[in-house]
Structure formats: structure tokens, C-alpha cells
Design a protein around this motif. Sequence first.
Motif, PDB file in Angstrom:
ATOM      1  N   UNK A 101      22.689  15.076  86.625  1.00  0.00           N
ATOM      2  CA  UNK A 101      22.280  15.098  85.090  1.00  0.00           C
ATOM      3  C   UNK A 101      21.072  15.901  84.876  1.00  0.00           C
ATOM      4  N   UNK A 102      21.220  16.932  84.177  1.00  0.00           N
ATOM      5  CA  UNK A 102      19.999  17.562  83.923  1.00  0.00           C
ATOM      6  C   UNK A 102      19.376  17.155  82.634  1.00  0.00           C
ATOM      7  N   UNK A 103      17.865  16.872  82.772  1.00  0.00           N
ATOM      8  CA  UNK A 103      17.166  16.225  81.759  1.00  0.00           C
ATOM      9  C   UNK A 103      17.144  17.132  80.517  1.00  0.00           C
ATOM     10  N   UNK A 104      17.414  18.489  80.600  1.00  0.00           N
ATOM     11  CA  UNK A 104      17.384  19.302  79.234  1.00  0.00           C
ATOM     12  C   UNK A 104      18.307  18.705  78.366  1.00  0.00           C
ATOM     13  N   UNK A 105      19.352  18.001  78.571  1.00  0.00           N
ATOM     14  CA  UNK A 105      20.332  17.508  77.467  1.00  0.00           C
ATOM     15  C   UNK A 105      19.676  16.061  77.068  1.00  0.00           C
ATOM     16  N   UNK A 106      18.596  15.566  77.246  1.00  0.00           N
ATOM     17  CA  UNK A 106      18.121  14.280  76.847  1.00  0.00           C
ATOM     18  C   UNK A 106      18.175  14.506  75.415  1.00  0.00           C
ATOM     19  N   UNK A 107      17.420  15.478  74.706  1.00  0.00           N
ATOM     20  CA  UNK A 107      17.282  15.789  73.490  1.00  0.00           C
ATOM     21  C   UNK A 107      18.637  15.683  72.497  1.00  0.00           C
ATOM     22  N   UNK A 108      19.587  16.297  73.293  1.00  0.00           N
ATOM     23  CA  UNK A 108      20.916  16.512  72.735  1.00  0.00           C
ATOM     24  C   UNK A 108      21.614  15.233  72.479  1.00  0.00           C
ATOM     25  N   UNK A 109      21.306  14.273  73.414  1.00  0.00           N
ATOM     26  CA  UNK A 109      21.890  12.924  73.515  1.00  0.00           C
ATOM     27  C   UNK A 109      21.244  12.237  72.162  1.00  0.00           C
ATOM     28  N   UNK A 110      20.169  12.335  72.020  1.00  0.00           N
ATOM     29  CA  UNK A 110      19.162  11.547  70.746  1.00  0.00           C
ATOM     30  C   UNK A 110      19.900  12.358  69.462  1.00  0.00           C
ATOM     31  N   UNK A 111      20.018  13.714  69.487  1.00  0.00           N
ATOM     32  CA  UNK A 111      20.910  14.120  68.161  1.00  0.00           C
ATOM     33  C   UNK A 111      22.064  13.314  67.836  1.00  0.00           C
ATOM     34  N   UNK A 112      22.995  13.186  69.038  1.00  0.00           N
ATOM     35  CA  UNK A 112      24.340  12.428  68.994  1.00  0.00           C
ATOM     36  C   UNK A 112      24.149  10.994  68.632  1.00  0.00           C
ATOM     37  N   UNK A 113      23.275  10.344  69.325  1.00  0.00           N
ATOM     38  CA  UNK A 113      23.098   8.840  69.205  1.00  0.00           C
ATOM     39  C   UNK A 113      22.748   8.523  67.545  1.00  0.00           C
ATOM     40  N   UNK A 114      22.412   9.316  66.792  1.00  0.00           N
ATOM     41  CA  UNK A 114      22.009   9.039  65.145  1.00  0.00           C
ATOM     42  C   UNK A 114      23.415   8.814  64.867  1.00  0.00           C
ATOM     43  N   UNK A 115      24.478   9.178  65.326  1.00  0.00           N
ATOM     44  CA  UNK A 115      25.863   9.180  64.592  1.00  0.00           C
ATOM     45  C   UNK A 115      26.741   8.131  65.787  1.00  0.00           C
ATOM     46  N   UNK A 116      26.441   7.532  66.696  1.00  0.00           N
ATOM     47  CA  UNK A 116      27.030   6.993  67.333  1.00  0.00           C
ATOM     48  C   UNK A 116      26.468   5.566  68.181  1.00  0.00           C
ATOM     49  N   UNK A 117      27.192   4.935  68.802  1.00  0.00           N
ATOM     50  CA  UNK A 117      26.437   3.683  69.414  1.00  0.00           C
ATOM     51  C   UNK A 117      26.169   3.826  70.863  1.00  0.00           C
ATOM     52  N   UNK A 118      26.967   4.919  71.219  1.00  0.00           N
ATOM     53  CA  UNK A 118      26.842   5.509  72.921  1.00  0.00           C
ATOM     54  C   UNK A 118      27.311   6.768  72.927  1.00  0.00           C
ATOM     55  N   UNK A 119      26.428   7.471  73.731  1.00  0.00           N
ATOM     56  CA  UNK A 119      26.764   8.981  74.303  1.00  0.00           C
ATOM     57  C   UNK A 119      26.775   9.170  75.443  1.00  0.00           C
ATOM     58  N   UNK A 120      27.852   9.751  75.854  1.00  0.00           N
ATOM     59  CA  UNK A 120      28.259   9.938  77.303  1.00  0.00           C
ATOM     60  C   UNK A 120      28.252  11.342  77.584  1.00  0.00           C
ATOM     61  N   UNK A 121      27.644  11.681  78.582  1.00  0.00           N
ATOM     62  CA  UNK A 121      27.463  13.093  79.161  1.00  0.00           C
ATOM     63  C   UNK A 121      28.665  13.371  80.136  1.00  0.00           C
ATOM     64  N   UNK A 122      29.472  14.425  79.894  1.00  0.00           N
ATOM     65  CA  UNK A 122      30.529  14.587  80.755  1.00  0.00           C
ATOM     66  C   UNK A 122      30.632  16.008  81.626  1.00  0.00           C
ATOM     67  N   UNK A 123      31.198  15.635  82.772  1.00  0.00           N
ATOM     68  CA  UNK A 123      31.120  16.767  83.780  1.00  0.00           C
ATOM     69  C   UNK A 123      32.586  17.604  83.484  1.00  0.00           C
TER      70      UNK A 123
END
Length: 189
Positions: A101-123
Motif C-alpha cells: 500500500x503506497x502512502x501517497x494514497x493516504x490523502x485521497x482516502x481522507x478526501x473519500x472518508x468525508x462521504x463514507x464510513x469506511x474507505x477500502x483501497x483495492x488492488x
Amino acid sequence: MDELFGKILVVIPTYNEAENLESLVRQIIAQSTAFDILVVDDNSPDGTGEIADRLAEELSVIHVLHRPGKQGLGTAYIAGFRWALERGYDYIFQMDCDFSHHPRYLPTFLEHIEHADVVIGSRYVPEGGTANWGILRKFISGGGNFFARTMLNLKTHDCTGGFRCYRRNMIELVPWEEINVHGYGFQIG
């Protein structure tokens, strides 16, 4: 980012991750100073716990939870989630230490968690991937995901992925004392 989201913790379980830990921690911090990091180390014989302690002395955002021996991935995450709840974190990430899991996606997760309860990164979505995986590991992962989606009637594409972000209230809803799952079975859902 701090003011928008509240307290953010990244939980990283480790066992023999001496060669990855410092680089991963520094890359997470490079994404934002809003991230606190909890390393949950299962008494790694390769010195991972000592590296985590050194990083915690150097960087105030690093915390370490030492466990007496290899107790499994699922219990490491549960220990990390409990630790986060006790300290008032609002958003809790889980991620592996091996750079799957690359750390560069952490800010993107935070953008999505504004509108969700859980954000799941997918391969298993466009731009996802399994770099450096052999054919056997890809087969086992793909088969496990297919089985879990089929048996549990899930729409999630990556049921076994370990890169997630939860809102605090979602973690609080789980009856952790009733969960007795070890290893990767913990991540299915």
C-alpha cells in the motif's frame, strides 16, 4: 488537513519489517504532518521494534505498541484500534508495512472518508495492482476474494485488502471482544 479531519492515526502491524519500516514512516509523514503512526510490533527478531522505538524518540508522531510475540495480523489491528479509541482518534487507517500500500494514497482516502464510513483501497480496480507478486500469490488472493465475495454476497472488489480508513464511530460499533479471527481472515469484509 488537521483542522478539517481531527486526529488521524495510521496503524501498522509489523513482524520482521526492519528493512521497510523507516522508509514507510518517512513517506507517510511526507504526505502530511496530520498523520500520527502507531507501530504494533510482535517482538520481531530482526530488530523492527527497536527501529520503531528509535523513530518514536526522534518523531513525536510515532508511537509503538510492543507485543510479547507473534500473535497475528488480526489481533494486531484490534490492539491498534483499541489504542486509537482510548486516545480519541477520529480516523483510523490500517496499512501493511511491506509497501503493498503506497502512502501517497493516504490523502485521497481522507478526501473519500468525508462521504463514507469506511474507505477500502483495492488492488482490483483501474490503477490498482499487485506489483512484485508472483503468480501463486496473485492466484491465492484472487481466489480468496472471489470466494469471499460469492459466499458473503459482497460488492467489494478487494475483500482481503489491508489498506483501509475507518471513521471512529465505525470502529466503536464493532464488538471486538467477540471477534476471534487471526491472520488475514480479519480483513474479509
